[in-house]
Design a protein around this motif. Structure first.
Motif, PDB file in Angstrom:
ATOM      1  N   UNK A 133      39.006  37.788  40.137  1.00  0.00           N
ATOM      2  CA  UNK A 133      39.070  37.574  41.583  1.00  0.00           C
ATOM      3  C   UNK A 133      40.254  36.710  41.994  1.00  0.00           C
ATOM      4  N   UNK A 134      40.525  35.619  41.275  1.00  0.00           N
ATOM      5  CA  UNK A 134      41.544  34.662  41.716  1.00  0.00           C
ATOM      6  C   UNK A 134      42.940  35.275  41.799  1.00  0.00           C
ATOM      7  N   UNK A 135      43.169  36.373  41.104  1.00  0.00           N
ATOM      8  CA  UNK A 135      44.469  37.041  41.144  1.00  0.00           C
ATOM      9  C   UNK A 135      44.239  38.540  41.316  1.00  0.00           C
ATOM     10  N   UNK A 136      43.311  38.867  42.241  1.00  0.00           N
ATOM     11  CA  UNK A 136      42.799  40.233  42.334  1.00  0.00           C
ATOM     12  C   UNK A 136      43.886  41.237  42.716  1.00  0.00           C
ATOM     13  N   UNK A 137      44.729  40.895  43.669  1.00  0.00           N
ATOM     14  CA  UNK A 137      45.782  41.834  44.085  1.00  0.00           C
ATOM     15  C   UNK A 137      46.703  42.159  42.924  1.00  0.00           C
ATOM     16  N   UNK A 138      47.074  41.159  42.147  1.00  0.00           N
ATOM     17  CA  UNK A 138      47.947  41.366  40.984  1.00  0.00           C
ATOM     18  C   UNK A 138      47.270  42.259  39.956  1.00  0.00           C
ATOM     19  N   UNK A 139      45.985  42.040  39.723  1.00  0.00           N
ATOM     20  CA  UNK A 139      45.260  42.803  38.717  1.00  0.00           C
ATOM     21  C   UNK A 139      44.983  44.232  39.178  1.00  0.00           C
ATOM     22  N   UNK A 176      49.033  39.044  53.581  1.00  0.00           N
ATOM     23  CA  UNK A 176      48.017  39.711  54.393  1.00  0.00           C
ATOM     24  C   UNK A 176      46.825  40.195  53.573  1.00  0.00           C
ATOM     25  N   UNK A 177      46.944  40.160  52.241  1.00  0.00           N
ATOM     26  CA  UNK A 177      45.838  40.656  51.407  1.00  0.00           C
ATOM     27  C   UNK A 177      44.839  39.536  51.142  1.00  0.00           C
ATOM     28  N   UNK A 178      43.571  39.896  51.170  1.00  0.00           N
ATOM     29  CA  UNK A 178      42.519  38.908  50.918  1.00  0.00           C
ATOM     30  C   UNK A 178      41.309  39.587  50.293  1.00  0.00           C
ATOM     31  N   UNK A 179      40.783  38.966  49.253  1.00  0.00           N
ATOM     32  CA  UNK A 179      39.511  39.428  48.684  1.00  0.00           C
ATOM     33  C   UNK A 179      38.383  38.810  49.507  1.00  0.00           C
ATOM     34  N   UNK A 180      37.418  39.643  49.911  1.00  0.00           N
ATOM     35  CA  UNK A 180      36.338  39.138  50.769  1.00  0.00           C
ATOM     36  C   UNK A 180      35.061  38.929  49.958  1.00  0.00           C
ATOM     37  N   UNK A 181      34.533  39.993  49.355  1.00  0.00           N
ATOM     38  CA  UNK A 181      33.262  39.826  48.645  1.00  0.00           C
ATOM     39  C   UNK A 181      32.953  41.038  47.782  1.00  0.00           C
ATOM     40  N   UNK A 182      31.954  40.863  46.919  1.00  0.00           N
ATOM     41  CA  UNK A 182      31.366  41.963  46.158  1.00  0.00           C
ATOM     42  C   UNK A 182      30.267  42.576  47.000  1.00  0.00           C
ATOM     43  N   UNK A 183      30.316  43.888  47.198  1.00  0.00           N
ATOM     44  CA  UNK A 183      29.319  44.566  48.028  1.00  0.00           C
ATOM     45  C   UNK A 183      28.168  45.094  47.193  1.00  0.00           C
ATOM     46  N   UNK A 185      33.773  46.513  46.165  1.00  0.00           N
ATOM     47  CA  UNK A 185      34.247  45.224  46.676  1.00  0.00           C
ATOM     48  C   UNK A 185      34.835  45.448  48.068  1.00  0.00           C
ATOM     49  N   UNK A 186      34.876  44.387  48.833  1.00  0.00           N
ATOM     50  CA  UNK A 186      35.459  44.443  50.176  1.00  0.00           C
ATOM     51  C   UNK A 186      36.710  43.573  50.193  1.00  0.00           C
ATOM     52  N   UNK A 187      37.799  44.153  50.681  1.00  0.00           N
ATOM     53  CA  UNK A 187      39.071  43.441  50.739  1.00  0.00           C
ATOM     54  C   UNK A 187      39.692  43.648  52.108  1.00  0.00           C
ATOM     55  N   UNK A 188      40.745  42.875  52.356  1.00  0.00           N
ATOM     56  CA  UNK A 188      41.445  42.967  53.645  1.00  0.00           C
ATOM     57  C   UNK A 188      42.938  43.029  53.374  1.00  0.00           C
ATOM     58  N   UNK A 189      43.645  43.866  54.129  1.00  0.00           N
ATOM     59  CA  UNK A 189      45.089  43.960  53.956  1.00  0.00           C
ATOM     60  C   UNK A 189      45.701  44.939  54.942  1.00  0.00           C
ATOM     61  N   UNK A 190      47.003  44.965  54.979  1.00  0.00           N
ATOM     62  CA  UNK A 190      47.701  45.901  55.868  1.00  0.00           C
ATOM     63  C   UNK A 190      47.516  47.321  55.343  1.00  0.00           C
ATOM     64  N   UNK A 191      47.341  48.244  56.263  1.00  0.00           N
ATOM     65  CA  UNK A 191      46.835  49.571  55.935  1.00  0.00           C
ATOM     66  C   UNK A 191      47.583  50.616  56.747  1.00  0.00           C
ATOM     67  N   UNK A 192      47.911  51.750  56.136  1.00  0.00           N
ATOM     68  CA  UNK A 192      48.573  52.830  56.863  1.00  0.00           C
ATOM     69  C   UNK A 192      48.554  54.113  56.019  1.00  0.00           C
ATOM     70  N   UNK A 193      49.087  55.201  56.607  1.00  0.00           N
ATOM     71  CA  UNK A 193      49.208  56.454  55.872  1.00  0.00           C
ATOM     72  C   UNK A 193      50.366  56.368  54.866  1.00  0.00           C
ATOM     73  N   UNK A 213      47.130  50.643  50.871  1.00  0.00           N
ATOM     74  CA  UNK A 213      46.748  49.259  51.145  1.00  0.00           C
ATOM     75  C   UNK A 213      47.764  48.350  50.472  1.00  0.00           C
ATOM     76  N   UNK A 214      48.358  47.453  51.225  1.00  0.00           N
ATOM     77  CA  UNK A 214      49.382  46.547  50.695  1.00  0.00           C
ATOM     78  C   UNK A 214      48.751  45.503  49.782  1.00  0.00           C
ATOM     79  N   UNK A 215      49.292  45.396  48.573  1.00  0.00           N
ATOM     80  CA  UNK A 215      48.868  44.375  47.616  1.00  0.00           C
ATOM     81  C   UNK A 215      49.879  43.250  47.504  1.00  0.00           C
ATOM     82  N   UNK A 216      51.159  43.637  47.465  1.00  0.00           N
ATOM     83  CA  UNK A 216      52.231  42.663  47.326  1.00  0.00           C
ATOM     84  C   UNK A 216      53.429  43.112  48.127  1.00  0.00           C
ATOM     85  N   UNK A 217      54.524  42.369  48.019  1.00  0.00           N
ATOM     86  CA  UNK A 217      55.709  42.687  48.808  1.00  0.00           C
ATOM     87  C   UNK A 217      56.281  44.057  48.465  1.00  0.00           C
TER      88      UNK A 217
END
Length: 736
Positions: free
Chosen positions: A499-505, A549-556, A593-601, A687-691
């Protein structure tokens, strides 16, 4: 000391005499490479080795013309086959051929490799190439049978002779291991290094151990209350499809049966070691000869009916507390012998000199042994290695010792002991344990990504063990962070990710699209690398800057027993081990899991599909894209063979993604498709994870929640489109 069977060597000698008669007749007719004479250094030298003198002469010319020259010569044939070279070394007594022969044999890790090298049906010419480098000149040897794996070796060229510290050929050929030298290395580590005090996890023994008795008998005993010095065996069971049914039955039959939850009397009472497969028999002999009376072997010491989940999560203790781990690198399967004649040392060692250069053999690198031995193809052995402070690698021709303070190769020519650097950036088997000890959290996450890369190409007999085979590593990882951060930490284990480095993983990728029919999404969620088929090459290491803009929210959703769920991993009364085991058990069951981030086609609605060949640009080895034929056009293309997909807007740069799965030739019977069907590319969201890293997603039809998506790929390193997510909305989505 026992005498291992020498039938194999006799068989090779008999075959070589028969086969090489034909080789010599052929050689005499056009080029007698085996003819021997005495050179200017009073050494025996064959005509074939005269080719090596010509290579050295060529190198002298290049150096005279340009003192900084580096490069390789054209190949020269030294002998028509390895068997001819072997015959020349053994019968003609050519000193150079003896060095070349030993070089080939020292490069063979397993007994099967040696058998292939000496197989009359797999012979091909032996070539030599001179490589001139600033670090020193080398002879590169190769023999490549048609449609068979090639054999290669290296011989170093020096201005001074180098002699073996302990020459096994003095007096007479020493074809079996000198255990006195090995015993001294093991004792030196235990008495003079800090390995035990730094890395030993606890004072607990494994639940069951094999006690080695006299007369080559053993028995299964409960681990004593006080910690004893025991050895652990790490080995490959082998592929049942590549061996007779009787052999596989013998390997499986080595497992300990139980009655009423207790091992059967046949195992609790002393029984002959020969009841077990050959690799285990030799491991028992090595353990006893080195002065240890206890051995742990998974198949024998985890009785049938034992709670496998619990035992798997205790592996960091089993390996961490051991005196050392014996890695059977020489065995392709559990019925292979470890102790046998070492053919590389069957001839007297002698310093060889050609045109002022001394030839000497080099030892095989430890990295090659770790990555190319049969043990490295088995999933379970990864954590066996990474959790072991002290490791003895046993290859066909010599042994290697590795601990956090030193590495030693048997008969090492260059000083015997190779001290480790203090730098944590070095690659070594014990790096994971060192990072856990020092609490370097950032480097520890990088090491976990390295573990994933090393783990996914490996095989499992039971795919359901995907998480269990690295459970010990996950427990040790969490415990390291818990001890660094105290009782209450935010870290969670999420189906093989953290979780602590979820976007990277999350930003792992496949080297090539996988076969969708072999997916393991019934075992792990699509966003986890554990959902990929077995034996998949993955990539986890790349430059990564997390998105703000990416954030881990919770386990669903997680599938875990309610009793286990009640044991909170952050409960202060539990030690880090208990919390780590609970965390690992919960983490296996995470599904959504539920996450938040910038999103597009990913592909614009107006884009037109083009063929990959129409946009790919090639000039020699250079490969790129050319969109000149499609000015002012949104487009996308897909590479059917490897799963790459490209998206380009009319006046912006392109983005190249990698899909996890290829489209199968036939439509599956099940409506579930982990791949993106042809014609559905415009449904891919990102979904954006990193730059410069994004997940490629499609809506998951199985879930009722309208914002639930499953992963289908990833795009990483899109330097031509850094502003791809600029101005996009931030959205909360569920990943399943």
């Amino acid at each position: 000391m026992w005498s291992p069977p020498s039938g194999f060597e006799s068989h090779v000698r008999l075959l070589s005499r028969i086969v090489l008669g034909a080789f010599q007749q052929q050689a005499t007719s056009h080029n007698d490479l085996g003819r021997v004479k005495t050179n200017e250094y009073c050494q025996r030298q064959c005509t074939g080795c005269g080719e090596i003198c010509d290579l050295i002469r060529w190198g002298e010319v290049q150096r005279r013309q340009d003192s900084s020259f580096e490069g390789c010569s054209s190949p020269r044939m030294v002998h028509h086959s390895f068997l001819e070279l072997d015959y020349c070394a053994r019968v003609s007594g050519c000193d150079t051929c003896r060095t070349l022969r030993r070089a080939f044999l020292l490069e063979q890790i397993t007994g099967r490799d040696v058998e292939s090298l000496t197989n009359p049906d797999l012979q091909s010419p032996v070539y030599a190439v001179l490589s001139i480098e600033s670090s020193g000149d080398r002879l590169l040897l190769t023999s490549t049978p048609p449609q068979k794996p090639s054999f290669s070796a290296t011989v170093a060229l020096n201005h001074e002779p180098r002699h073996l510290v302990n020459d096994p050929t003095k007096g007479h050929a020493r074809l079996i291991t000198d255990f006195q030298e090995l015993r001294r290395v093991v004792q030196d580590c235990h008495q003079n290094h800090e390995c035990s005090s730094r890395y030993r996890w606890s004072c607990r023994n494994p639940t069951w151990l094999l006690e080695i008795k006299d007369n080559n008998h053993i028995r299964l005993v409960r681990g004593p209350e006080r910690l004893v010095d025991y050895v652990v065996l790490s080995y490959s069971w082998g592929d049942p499809a590549e061996m007779p049914a009787a052999e596989w039955a013998k390997i499986k039959g080595a497992g300990t049966k139980t009655k009423d939850g207790v091992p059967v009397p046949e195992r609790l009472n002393p029984f002959p070691a020969w009841h077990l497969p050959e690799t285990m028999q030799d491991a028992i002999r090595i353990t006893k000869t080195l002065g240890f009376n206890y051995l742990w072997i998974d198949n024998v010491c985890i009785p049938k009916g034992t709670n496998w989940d619990t035992e798997a999560s205790l592996m960091h203790e089993v390996y961490g507390n051991a005196a050392f781990t014996l890695v059977a690198s020489s065995s392709s399967k559990a019925t292979d012998r470890m102790i046998k004649d070492r053919l590389a040392w069957s001839h007297r060692s002698k310093a060889v000199k050609l045109r002022g250069k001394w030839l000497h053999n080099t030892q095989m690198s430890l990295d090659k042994i770790r990555l190319e031995s049969p043990v490295a193809r088995r999933s379970w052995t990864l954590q066996e290695e990474r959790l072991s402070p002290r490791i003895l690698y046993w290859t066909e021709q010599r042994w290697y010792w590795s601990c956090p303070e030193s590495q030693v190769a048997e008969l090492e020519e260059l000083g015997h002991v190779i001290p480790h650097s203090n730098s944590l950036t070095r690659r070594s088997p014990q790096l994971f344990l060192e990072l856990c000890r020092t609490g370097d959290i950032e480097q520890l996450h990088e090491e976990w990504l390295d573990i994933v890369e090393a783990y996914t190409p490996r095989d499992l007999v039971e795919p359901r063990d995907r998480f269990l085979a690295i459970a010990g590593l996950a427990v040790r990882f969490y415990s390291a962070k818990a001890e660094a951060g105290g009782s209450f930490i935010s870290e969670e284990y999420l189906a093989g990710l953290w979780r602590d480095n979820f976007a990277r993983h999350l930003a792992w990728s496949v080297a090539k699209g996988a076969n969708s029919r072999q997916n393991l999404q019934h075992i792990a969620p699509s966003w986890s690398w554990a959902s990929l088929p077995l034996r998949m090459e993955t990539r986890t290491k790349h430059a990564f800057n997390p998105s703000a803009h990416f954030k881990f929210i919770s386990v669903i959703e997680e599938k875990v027993d309610s009793a286990k769920a009640m044991a909170s991993p952050n409960c202060a009364r539990h030690d880090s081990l208990t919390r780590g085991r609970t965390m690992e058990e919960r983490g296996r069951g995470v599904k959504v899991v539920e996450v938040e981030g910038r999103f597009r086609r990913f592909v614009s609605e107006n884009a037109k599909q083009e063929s990959w060949d129409a946009i790919e640009w090639r000039r020699g080895k250079r490969v790129g894209f050319n969109f000149g034929a499609f000015p002012g056009q949104d487009l996308y293309a897909r590479h059917d063979a490897d799963g790459r997909i490209i998206s380009k807007d009319a006046h912006s740069g392109e983005i190249v993604g990698q899909l996890d799965y290829l489209v199968p030739d036939e439509s599956p019977k099940s409506p579930f498709t982990p791949y993106v069907p042809y014609g559905s590319e415009k449904e891919i969201m990102c979904l954006e994870l990193g730059e410069s890293a994004m997940l490629l997603l499609v809506k998951n039809p199985v879930w009722g929640h309208q914002e639930t998506y499953r992963r289908v790929g990833v795009a990483i390193g899109y330097e031509n489109r850094k502003g791809f997510f600029y101005g996009c909305e931030t959205k909360t989505v569920r990943l399943a």
